[in-house]
Design an enzyme around this catalytic site. Structure first.
Site, PDB file in Angstrom:
ATOM      1  N   LEU A  44       0.822  -1.217   0.000  1.00  0.00           N
ATOM      2  CA  LEU A  44       0.000   0.000   0.000  1.00  0.00           C
ATOM      3  C   LEU A  44       0.848   1.256   0.000  1.00  0.00           C
ATOM      4  O   LEU A  44       0.461   2.277  -0.565  1.00  0.00           O
ATOM      5  CB  LEU A  44      -0.921   0.019   1.228  1.00  0.00           C
ATOM      6  CG  LEU A  44      -2.005  -1.051   1.303  1.00  0.00           C
ATOM      7  CD1 LEU A  44      -2.763  -0.946   2.617  1.00  0.00           C
ATOM      8  CD2 LEU A  44      -2.963  -0.922   0.125  1.00  0.00           C
ATOM      9  N   GLY A  45       2.010   1.197   0.645  1.00  0.00           N
ATOM     10  CA  GLY A  45       2.875   2.366   0.722  1.00  0.00           C
ATOM     11  C   GLY A  45       4.113   2.061   1.529  1.00  0.00           C
ATOM     12  O   GLY A  45       4.164   1.084   2.277  1.00  0.00           O
ATOM     13  N   GLY A  48      10.022   6.177   5.390  1.00  0.00           N
ATOM     14  CA  GLY A  48      11.013   6.039   6.439  1.00  0.00           C
ATOM     15  C   GLY A  48      10.549   5.157   7.572  1.00  0.00           C
ATOM     16  O   GLY A  48      11.347   4.597   8.310  1.00  0.00           O
ATOM     17  N   PHE A  49       9.223   4.994   7.706  1.00  0.00           N
ATOM     18  CA  PHE A  49       8.647   4.191   8.784  1.00  0.00           C
ATOM     19  C   PHE A  49       8.721   2.704   8.497  1.00  0.00           C
ATOM     20  O   PHE A  49       8.584   1.886   9.388  1.00  0.00           O
ATOM     21  CB  PHE A  49       7.186   4.580   8.983  1.00  0.00           C
ATOM     22  CG  PHE A  49       6.360   4.449   7.726  1.00  0.00           C
ATOM     23  CD1 PHE A  49       5.844   3.225   7.335  1.00  0.00           C
ATOM     24  CD2 PHE A  49       6.129   5.551   6.922  1.00  0.00           C
ATOM     25  CE1 PHE A  49       5.104   3.099   6.172  1.00  0.00           C
ATOM     26  CE2 PHE A  49       5.380   5.435   5.759  1.00  0.00           C
ATOM     27  CZ  PHE A  49       4.866   4.212   5.381  1.00  0.00           C
ATOM     28  N   GLY A  50       8.887   2.313   7.231  1.00  0.00           N
ATOM     29  CA  GLY A  50       8.810   0.916   6.840  1.00  0.00           C
ATOM     30  C   GLY A  50       7.850   0.747   5.684  1.00  0.00           C
ATOM     31  O   GLY A  50       7.731   1.627   4.831  1.00  0.00           O
ATOM     32  N   LYS A  67       1.638  -3.529   8.756  1.00  0.00           N
ATOM     33  CA  LYS A  67       2.724  -2.548   8.756  1.00  0.00           C
ATOM     34  C   LYS A  67       4.000  -3.173   9.306  1.00  0.00           C
ATOM     35  O   LYS A  67       4.019  -3.680  10.425  1.00  0.00           O
ATOM     36  CB  LYS A  67       2.329  -1.324   9.595  1.00  0.00           C
ATOM     37  CG  LYS A  67       3.365  -0.214   9.638  1.00  0.00           C
ATOM     38  CD  LYS A  67       2.819   1.008  10.363  1.00  0.00           C
ATOM     39  CE  LYS A  67       3.812   2.155  10.368  1.00  0.00           C
ATOM     40  NZ  LYS A  67       3.261   3.385  10.988  1.00  0.00           N
ATOM     41  N   GLU A 121      -6.697  -2.126  11.420  1.00  0.00           N
ATOM     42  CA  GLU A 121      -7.948  -2.226  10.666  1.00  0.00           C
ATOM     43  C   GLU A 121      -7.791  -1.509   9.321  1.00  0.00           C
ATOM     44  O   GLU A 121      -6.998  -0.574   9.186  1.00  0.00           O
ATOM     45  CB  GLU A 121      -9.114  -1.644  11.457  1.00  0.00           C
ATOM     46  CG  GLU A 121      -9.060  -0.153  11.673  1.00  0.00           C
ATOM     47  CD  GLU A 121     -10.331   0.387  12.311  1.00  0.00           C
ATOM     48  OE1 GLU A 121     -11.423  -0.125  11.996  1.00  0.00           O
ATOM     49  OE2 GLU A 121     -10.227   1.325  13.125  1.00  0.00           O
ATOM     50  N   ASP A 128      -7.327   8.201   1.226  1.00  0.00           N
ATOM     51  CA  ASP A 128      -6.848   9.188   2.190  1.00  0.00           C
ATOM     52  C   ASP A 128      -7.246  10.588   1.739  1.00  0.00           C
ATOM     53  O   ASP A 128      -7.564  10.836   0.571  1.00  0.00           O
ATOM     54  CB  ASP A 128      -5.344   9.050   2.464  1.00  0.00           C
ATOM     55  CG  ASP A 128      -4.448   9.485   1.314  1.00  0.00           C
ATOM     56  OD1 ASP A 128      -4.751  10.500   0.662  1.00  0.00           O
ATOM     57  OD2 ASP A 128      -3.414   8.833   1.085  1.00  0.00           O
ATOM     58  N   ASP A 167       1.538  14.387  13.970  1.00  0.00           N
ATOM     59  CA  ASP A 167       1.663  14.399  12.506  1.00  0.00           C
ATOM     60  C   ASP A 167       0.282  14.468  11.861  1.00  0.00           C
ATOM     61  O   ASP A 167      -0.042  13.695  10.954  1.00  0.00           O
ATOM     62  CB  ASP A 167       2.426  13.165  12.019  1.00  0.00           C
ATOM     63  CG  ASP A 167       3.014  13.360  10.615  1.00  0.00           C
ATOM     64  OD1 ASP A 167       3.080  14.518  10.154  1.00  0.00           O
ATOM     65  OD2 ASP A 167       3.402  12.355   9.987  1.00  0.00           O
TER      66      ASP A 167
END
Length: 313
Positions: A44-45, A48-50, A67, A121, A128, A167
């Site tokens: 999905l995307g 920097g977070f993973g 995630k 979920e 978005d 954020d």
């Protein structure tokens, strides 16, 4: 009209915060492996977070988001009541994941040798807010009011649970296109809420307040109100008001679209340069522009169902 709807929205405001002890496994019970519980789908995307993948819970075909967060990318850690060391994001999500529908729920999490996996979920169909605005342009004020009310309620819920998101932006807000409900996502930059000053910030710079740009210091609640002001401007104008540090520090707001004087007043109030001059959440909700808020289902029926849904995520 607003007063008649307060009771309908009251469950959003009074939803209890989650008890971290409530999700512990029963003694002697071992968690089944990730692979046996969830089927991983397309990406999905990533950032920097993973990376985040779509997925399905095998037991009931529930859509989920999966995630992956690499351990060497985690800068902020927390601890669960049983002493387990986990990413702060897990701690924050556990605190806000309750009966409240306006914040994405953490369904499960797994630790691997080099990463953590979070099961979240995933509404369907969903888009978005960034993509929604990009495709459709500036929102009608009636729709923006409904969306903004829901985001404000989500942020209030987080604060009531002792969580500061840090954020707030259009990319971190999901729209359930069937129900008209918004969900605040991605707590990877968040922190525990405190009354004292913060001296660190990992959120999105163009949504950050001038006191952070100038002094690298800010208070959580007033900084959140600034971000909400940026978000509301984005909704009614189709883009954010500031791109560069100098513009944020100057704080001069110019409206590129026809925006009502009441909406302009609320935005400028949220974007007051002095943090103490910004409104409280209650003052925002009592503002004249915030009256006559559509319920989420009304929003879906009037503004969403008549439009072609964007691509699902």
């Amino acid at each position: 009209m607003l007063l008649s709807k307060i009771n309908s929205l009251a469950h959003l405001r009074t939803a209890p915060c989650n008890d971290l002890h409530a999700t512990k496994l029963a003694p002697g019970k071992e968690k089944e492996p990730l692979e046996s519980q969830y089927q991983v789908g397309p990406l999905l995307g990533s950032g920097g977070f993973g990376s985040v993948y779509s997925g399905i819970r095998v037991a009931d075909n529930l859509p989920v988001a999966i995630k992956h967060v690499e351990k060497d990318r985690i800068s902020d850690w927390g601890e669960l009541p049983n002493g387990t060391r986990v990413p702060m994001e897990v701690v924050l999500l556990k605190k806000v994941s309750s009966g409240f529908s306006g914040v994405i729920r953490l369904l499960d999490w797994f630790e691997r040798p080099d990463s953590f996996v979070l099961i979240l979920e995933r509404p369907e169909p969903v888009q978005d807010l960034f993509d929604f605005i990009t495709e459709r342009g500036a929102l009608q004020e009636e729709l923006a009011r409904s969306f903004f009310w829901q985001v404000l309620e989500a942020v209030r819920h987080c604060h009531n649970c002792g969580v500061l998101h840090r954020d707030i932006k259009d990319e971190n807000i999901l729209i359930d296109l069937n129900r008209g409900e918004l969900k605040l996502i991605d707590f990877g930059s968040g922190a525990l809420l405190k009354d004292t000053v913060y001296t660190d910030f990992d959120g999105t710079r163009v949504y950050s307040p001038p006191e952070w740009i100038r002094y690298h210091r800010y208070h959580g609640r007033s900084a959140a109100v600034w971000s909400l002001g940026i978000l509301l401007y984005d909704m009614v104008c189709g883009d954010i008001p500031f791109e560069h540090d100098e513009e944020i520090i100057r704080g001069q707001v110019f409206f590129r679209q026809r925006v009502s004087s009441e909406c302009q007043h609320l935005i400028r109030w949220c974007l007051a340069l002095r943090p103490s001059d910004r409104p409280s959440f209650e003052e925002i909700q009592n503002h004249p522009w915030m009256q006559d808020v559509l319920l989420p289902q009304e929003t879906a029926e009037i503004h969403l169902h008549s439009l072609s849904p964007g691509p699902s995520k």
